[in-house]
Design a protein around this motif. Sequence first.
Motif, PDB file in Angstrom:
ATOM      1  N   SER A 105      -6.846  10.377   4.506  1.00 64.89           N
ATOM      2  CA  SER A 105      -5.912   9.628   4.248  1.00 64.89           C
ATOM      3  C   SER A 105      -4.982   9.621   5.190  1.00 64.89           C
ATOM      4  N   GLU A 127      -6.810   5.901  -5.005  1.00 61.23           N
ATOM      5  CA  GLU A 127      -6.757   7.297  -5.424  1.00 61.23           C
ATOM      6  C   GLU A 127      -5.236   7.765  -5.568  1.00 61.23           C
ATOM      7  N   GLU A 128      -4.446   7.327  -4.886  1.00 53.98           N
ATOM      8  CA  GLU A 128      -2.878   7.947  -5.188  1.00 53.98           C
ATOM      9  C   GLU A 128      -2.069   6.871  -5.647  1.00 53.98           C
ATOM     10  N   ASP A 173      -9.262   3.083   0.602  1.00 48.92           N
ATOM     11  CA  ASP A 173      -8.974   4.646   0.311  1.00 48.92           C
ATOM     12  C   ASP A 173      -9.287   4.806  -1.180  1.00 48.92           C
TER      13      ASP A 173
END
Length: 455
Positions: A105, A127-128, A173
């Motif tokens: 990332s 993911e985040e 991602d």
Amino acid sequence: MARPKILHSCIECGATSPKWQGQCPGCGQWNTLVETVAEPAAAANRFVSLAGDEGAARIVTLASVEAREETRTPTGIDELDRVLGGGIVRGGVVLLGGDPGIGKSTLLMQAGARLAAVGQVLYVSGEESAQQIALRAQRLQVDAERLQLLTEIRLESVLARLAEAKPLLAVIDSIQTLYSDALTSAPGSVAQVRECAAQLTRYAKQSGTAIVLVGHVTKEGALAGPRVLEHIVDTVLYFEGDTHSSYRLVRAIKNRFGAANELGVFGMTERGLKAIGNPSALFLAGHAKPVAGTAVLATLEGTRPLLIELQALVDTAYGAMPRRVSVGLENNRLALLLAVLHRHAGIATGDQEVYVNAVGGMRVSEPAADLPVLLAIASSLRNRPLPAGLIAFGEVGLAGEVRPVQRGQDRLREAAKLGFSRAVVPKANLAKPAVPGIEVVGVERLEDALEVAWR
Ligand code: TYD
Ligand code: MG
């Protein structure tokens, strides 16, 4: 809208079954059936229909095809551009794999921010949270003005946003967090990962948007991980190196737009990944005085020559089966080399444990490492350091002969550049115009090499 029809198809042989089964009805393998979307009959029968083939491809001669260079956009991060083969390609799909926490990332955020200066970049994160990503951007001190962010895990929504925004580059991602409505499997399953990657690839080819897919390597290093995608994408990059040290290697495993096996070297710092221009220095342990059991290999990583220190430790074995352990080198090759060392140079290690290691978490797979590995082993066994300033390379055959390796000249030049003064190399690799600053000794046999190295 009706759900598309679901089939279960075997990832080994392609046989299909309407229901999931433990064993494939086609090839009899276990656990190979994964959910897939059934193609509509019209598409499947396209090739047998004789009427109405408008829109089908025509046969052309190769000469009539215009060979155009791909339009590339450099990311401005030299080491990344090197592994990409010059930059991102229009419509190209890159898979970036690696262990969790290794820096995928981070690297893509840095590259994305740079590319955002020349075109639109969309960073899709499943993911985040947006806050976490903003925090990272702040830490990396990248220009957050231009980078566009989307936190979404539904494939159909991602594709819709992509179609609206038409970015130059989209980063996904990660591919394991995406899911498609068409399938009932959980995100991260083989079926979902394959379907999502295939759809995104199709989109990239149609639209010209370059896409980078992030893939986590699973514990087994294989499935539901990046491996199932390697054939779908154009370029496969893997992060290597251990998370305990600060540097990271990015290697191109496959590249339709450049050389495979190319290596990029980075250091992880407080402010993200920094390209390392002179990586040879990393893989040399830098002993103040020469020590026994080490030899320096001049290797090639893709197109780049690199110096790596190889270490060996030979010690009395107490068990019936002495251990042969290699880290970063092939274990079977080590056993073979020890046999050659015994047979052709009369150096026995049958009652010794032998450990070999490539410094810096480097992995060496080329046979050019044979000669320095054997020199390091002999050095450890005799407890005599090799002279300072010595490098070696060469493949050792079963008959004890030292065989040439490719691009010896480049290896010697790199060694001379880093201040090495003497090289033991295969005779066939003796440089025609001598490389200035380094004395080169050519050998034909392992026995000779073991002798001249200490001279
Ligand atoms: P990250 O890019 O999140 O890894 P991945 O996406 O591959 O899972 O990197 C995470 C690690 O990198 C984490 O352990 C913290 C470290 N790191 C730094 O050392 N410096 C930095 O500037 C950043 C952003 C991360
Ligand atoms: Mg990440």
